[in-house]
Design a protein around this motif. Structure first.
Motif, PDB file in Angstrom:
ATOM      1  N   VAL A   1      -1.038  -5.574   0.911  1.00  0.00           N
ATOM      2  CA  VAL A   1      -2.487  -5.793   0.823  1.00  0.00           C
ATOM      3  C   VAL A   1      -2.751  -6.898  -0.190  1.00  0.00           C
ATOM      4  CG1 VAL A   1      -4.711  -4.753   0.271  1.00  0.00           C
ATOM      5  CG2 VAL A   1      -2.955  -3.406   1.450  1.00  0.00           C
ATOM      6  N   ILE A   2      -3.540  -7.906   0.253  1.00  0.00           N
ATOM      7  CA  ILE A   2      -3.825  -9.060  -0.605  1.00  0.00           C
ATOM      8  C   ILE A   2      -5.338  -9.228  -0.707  1.00  0.00           C
ATOM      9  CG2 ILE A   2      -3.432 -11.529  -0.966  1.00  0.00           C
ATOM     10  CD1 ILE A   2      -1.100 -11.304   1.045  1.00  0.00           C
ATOM     11  N   HIS A   3      -5.868  -9.243  -1.951  1.00  0.00           N
ATOM     12  CA  HIS A   3      -7.272  -9.551  -2.205  1.00  0.00           C
ATOM     13  C   HIS A   3      -7.359 -10.978  -2.750  1.00  0.00           C
ATOM     14  CE1 HIS A   3      -8.723  -5.489  -1.486  1.00  0.00           C
ATOM     15  NE2 HIS A   3      -7.768  -5.008  -2.279  1.00  0.00           N
ATOM     16  N   ASN A   4      -8.273 -11.783  -2.185  1.00  0.00           N
ATOM     17  CA  ASN A   4      -8.355 -13.191  -2.572  1.00  0.00           C
ATOM     18  C   ASN A   4      -9.755 -13.723  -2.284  1.00  0.00           C
ATOM     19  OD1 ASN A   4      -8.133 -15.004   0.172  1.00  0.00           O
ATOM     20  ND2 ASN A   4      -7.189 -12.993   0.406  1.00  0.00           N
ATOM     21  N   ASN A   5      -9.972 -14.994  -2.580  1.00  0.00           N
ATOM     22  CA  ASN A   5     -11.300 -15.600  -2.408  1.00  0.00           C
ATOM     23  C   ASN A   5     -11.376 -16.495  -1.182  1.00  0.00           C
ATOM     24  OD1 ASN A   5      -9.650 -17.651  -3.417  1.00  0.00           O
ATOM     25  ND2 ASN A   5     -11.354 -18.686  -4.450  1.00  0.00           N
ATOM     26  N   SER A   6     -10.467 -16.341  -0.210  1.00  0.00           N
ATOM     27  CA  SER A   6     -10.485 -17.182   0.986  1.00  0.00           C
ATOM     28  C   SER A   6     -11.423 -16.600   2.043  1.00  0.00           C
ATOM     29  CB  SER A   6      -9.073 -17.339   1.554  1.00  0.00           C
ATOM     30  OG  SER A   6      -8.643 -16.135   2.156  1.00  0.00           O
TER      31      SER A   6
ATOM     32  N   ASP B   1       0.859  -1.180   0.000  1.00  0.00           N
ATOM     33  CA  ASP B   1       0.000   0.000   0.000  1.00  0.00           C
ATOM     34  C   ASP B   1       0.899   1.235   0.000  1.00  0.00           C
ATOM     35  OD1 ASP B   1      -1.674   2.126   0.569  1.00  0.00           O
ATOM     36  OD2 ASP B   1      -2.877   1.010   2.017  1.00  0.00           O
ATOM     37  N   PRO B   2       0.863   2.025  -1.066  1.00  0.00           N
ATOM     38  CA  PRO B   2       1.788   3.179  -1.142  1.00  0.00           C
ATOM     39  C   PRO B   2       1.545   4.228  -0.066  1.00  0.00           C
ATOM     40  CG  PRO B   2       0.158   3.260  -2.906  1.00  0.00           C
ATOM     41  CD  PRO B   2      -0.005   1.931  -2.244  1.00  0.00           C
ATOM     42  N   ASP B   3       0.323   4.305   0.441  1.00  0.00           N
ATOM     43  CA  ASP B   3       0.024   5.304   1.459  1.00  0.00           C
ATOM     44  C   ASP B   3       0.473   4.875   2.852  1.00  0.00           C
ATOM     45  OD1 ASP B   3      -1.166   6.932  -0.468  1.00  0.00           O
ATOM     46  OD2 ASP B   3      -3.123   5.945  -0.201  1.00  0.00           O
ATOM     47  N   GLN B   4       0.759   3.573   3.045  1.00  0.00           N
ATOM     48  CA  GLN B   4       1.122   3.083   4.372  1.00  0.00           C
ATOM     49  C   GLN B   4       2.472   2.365   4.385  1.00  0.00           C
ATOM     50  OE1 GLN B   4      -2.231   1.506   6.854  1.00  0.00           O
ATOM     51  NE2 GLN B   4      -3.309   1.341   4.906  1.00  0.00           N
TER      52      GLN B   4
END
Length: 704
Positions: free
Chosen positions: A396-401, A331-334
């Protein structure tokens, strides 16, 4: 002689005749000839010649039938010679009997005789008994007498009874299952309570023991598991269900973990099956995709300024369905600019990761991504904690778990030289209960130049805690007894073979939190003993002052002849067995006096040399009573006055604290009453508002 001979002959004649009779029945081989016989039997079998109609299955005005057949298990024809049918109410019978295939009433004129051939077990005479339930619930019965040529049972008397009205609970379903519910979602299942019996069903209490993810709504009130629901919730008034009436309860699941959860809901009623208890089993399972990360936090530790370092991150597909990742980035902001990721590992098919171009991992697949850190300058130091101020980042990870959004913390700090890094691990973790022995280790510390050769521990601990590092604070993996509730902050410095000290000490925080409903803690200080609580203090009786914690049930005193040393005209409760929990009676059995095992307190530790602690724990307090907390100064061993500290925790929260109460030898301080279930703490005081201390309290049964 003749007369005697004649007498002998006369006496022998019947014997000879008997032998001739028996012999006449013998075959050529000399064996006995088998006598043929008809044997009456019933299919299905009627145990003890009695059949009971279940009122739980028959409503008022409804009819239930029982059909059986008269069989012949013998070797000659069975002849039914007579039937005698009787009921307790011939005018308005609730029992009726039908005999034979042509539906004759059971009586002597029912087409008798009836024959059942031998050896034909598939043949028999059918009998049907019909029961029509009346409005009255009194037990009723009828009898059928069967007369036949069966030698063993020429007359069989069968009884048919209506039983008695009973309540019967049916749970539908009795197993409640939640499957593949994601974090942030919520689902509710309903359980129907149905009275299938013939009498009113009364549910008077229930017990709930389940993971915190489950909420049970019972009769309009939400319940989650706590000490109260585990020990039982009394329903006032009871829930009443008439026959065939039903009611729903709901169970809601809000998951907090991909591991699912379990629980049980037990209902107590006047259905005496299983001692009145019926159970609903609750389970939540996750069968879908699941993601594990190794490590789940990326900690670079100290890294030399302007020198690139890398650490691998393993993405592991643990579930039963493919894991689909659509976004994996800092995350570039954090995130500090000194952190970055291997972009090539995040480009399936050579294209950037996206919803239309995801990274797909089949079950048990492992995918590795490199994280990089190149500190641009030396990190500053926090003046209070002596620790470096870290550079930080967030992947940051987006996934289907189960967790569709996963965040991974990244940290590190820049140093000028390659100093060793101190690392602390604690086997018991960061949250424990009092009296826990912590197993600390600095073995994972590392050095750039050779090995770590020296360790040095220190700790900031709660007031009243006298914990020490064993065998010493310079041992690489010492133990430390966390006796007192509160926060412990451990520090570790290490040195490498070249004598370089770690740039910053490692820190590790442990919270000691009581897990009981009531936790009482005593600590003290004795100014006259300068070695109190130190590694130099001698061990054993006489090496320090001895104060004792007393936790007293209101049934004390058990002996009405107990002394009255406080002068109130009543026998004292102190030192009373079994109702005073103290050093002589550390694990009293209060449950055997009408309660249960959870109502038994325990004294975890008897400290005879100071500074404590002594702890009493009670898991499941009794309802509607009050407990007394008292302190007794048993023996000063020549060290003079002591200053006592008492803390009372309710479900892990500090609700009362009194410190530095001056006591001299043989003082008894009555501290407070704890009322339950209100958890109100009633502080005891003298006539002027001072602490209630009884001087010179020397119980005659316990003399120093």
């Amino acid at each position: 002689m003749k007369i005697l001979l004649d007498r002998g002959r006369v006496a022998l004649l019947p014997v000879v005749a008997l032998l001739v009779f028996v012999a006449s029945g013998c075959g050529g081989s000399g064996g006995f000839e088998r006598v043929e016989n008809a044997v009456i039997a019933f299919d299905p079998e009627i145990p003890n010649d009695q059949y009971e109609f279940s009122l739980t299955q028959v409503g008022v005005g409804q009819t239930s039938q029982f059909r059986f057949e008269i069989k012949n298990t013998g070797d000659t024809e069975l002849v039914i010679r007579d039937l005698v049918w009787s009921t307790d109410d011939d005018q308005n019978p609730i029992f009726e009997c039908v005999y034979g295939e042509e539906a004759h009433d059971c009586s002597s004129d029912a087409g008798l005789p009836g024959e059942v051939p031998a050896g034909e077990l598939d043949q028999g005479i059918a009998v049907t008994i019909a029961f029509t339930r009346p409005e009255e619930d009194e037990p009723r019965d009828a009898h059928l007498e069967i007369v036949s040529n069966s030698r063993e049972r020429p007359v069989v008397r069968l009884r048919f009874v209506s039983g008695e009205s009973l309540a019967r609970i049916q749970l539908s379903p009795s197993n409640v299952e939640f499957v593949d519910i994601r974090r942030g979602e919520q689902e509710t299942r309903h359980v129907t309570l149905l009275n299938t019996g013939s009498a009113d069903l009364e549910i008077d209490r229930f017990m709930l023991d389940a993971d915190s993810y489950f909420t049970v709504n019972f009769d309009g009130t939400d319940y989650v598991t706590d000490e109260g629901t585990r020990s039982g919730v009394l329903l006032e008034p009871s829930l009443i269900l008439e026959p065939n009436e039903s009611k729903q309860i709901s169970i809601t699941y809000v998951p907090e973990s991909a591991l699912g959860g379990t629980g049980t809901l037990q209902l107590h009623s006047n259905d005496l099956t299983n001692d009145g208890w019926s159970t609903v089993f609750i389970v939540a399972r996750e069968f879908g995709p699941r993601m594990d990360l190794n490590p789940d936090r990326v900690e670079f530790g100290p890294r030399v300024v302007r020198r690139e370092s890398l650490l691998p991150i393993q993405i592991i597909s643990r579930g039963e369905e493919p894991l689909i990742i659509t976004h994996f980035a800092l995350d570039p902001d954090q995130s500090d600019e000194d952190f970055y990721l291997d972009e090539q590992a995040l480009m399936p098919g050579g294209e950037p990761l996206s919803e239309s171009n995801p990274l797909v991992l089949e079950p048990n697949d492992v995918h590795e991504v490199m994280a990089y850190y190149n500190p641009s300058e030396e990190s500053p130091v926090d003046e209070t904690t002596r620790a470096p101020i870290l550079d930080t980042g967030l992947i940051v990870i987006h996934n289907n778990s189960f967790d569709d959004l996963v965040e991974v913390e990244v940290s590190g700090y820049g140093v000028i030289q390659d100093c060793p890094e101190a690392i602390i691990t604690v086997d018991e973790g960061q949250e424990v209960i009092p009296q826990t022995t912590l197993h600390l280790s600095g073995r994972n510390s590392w050095a750039v130049h050779g090995d770590v050769v020296r360790w040095e521990w220190s700790v900031e601990q709660p007031e009243g805690s006298g914990g020490i590092f064993l065998p010493s604070p310079v041992f690489p993996n010492p133990t430390f007894e966390a006796n007192t509730a509160g926060t412990y902050l451990f520090y570790l410095d290490v040195w490498d073979e070249e004598g370089n000290k770690s740039c910053y000490p490692a820190t590790y925080e442990v919270a000691v939190i009581p897990d009981q409903a009531i936790h009482v803690q005593l600590t003290w200080s004795t100014p006259g003993n300068p070695q109190e609580g130190t590694a130099d203090q001698c061990q054993g009786p006489g090496c320090g002052s001895d104060l004792d914690l007393h936790f007293i049930h209101p049934n004390a005193p058990a002996d009405p002849s107990a002394p009255d040393l406080v002068g109130d005209g009543q026998p004292d409760p102190y030192f009373c067995v079994p109702y005073d929990c103290y050093w002589f009676n550390p694990t009293p059995d209060w449950g055997s006096h009408g309660g249960h095992a959870g109502e038994n307190p325990r004294l975890d530790r008897d400290d005879t040399i100071g500074p404590g602690p002594e702890n009493v724990n009670l898991n499941s307090p009794e309802q509607g009573i009050k407990y007394e907390v008292a302190i007794h100064y048993w023996n000063d061993h020549g060290f003079g006055p002591a200053y006592a500290n008492v803390r009372i925790f309710i479900y892990g929260t500090l609700e009362y604290e009194r410190t530095n109460v001056r006591m001299v030898m043989s003082d008894l301080w009555s501290v407070a009453y704890i009322h339950w279930p209100s958890a109100e703490i009633d502080i005891r005081s003298g006539p002027g508002g001072e602490d209630l201390i009884y001087p010179n309290y020397n119980h005659p049964a316990f003399v120093n």
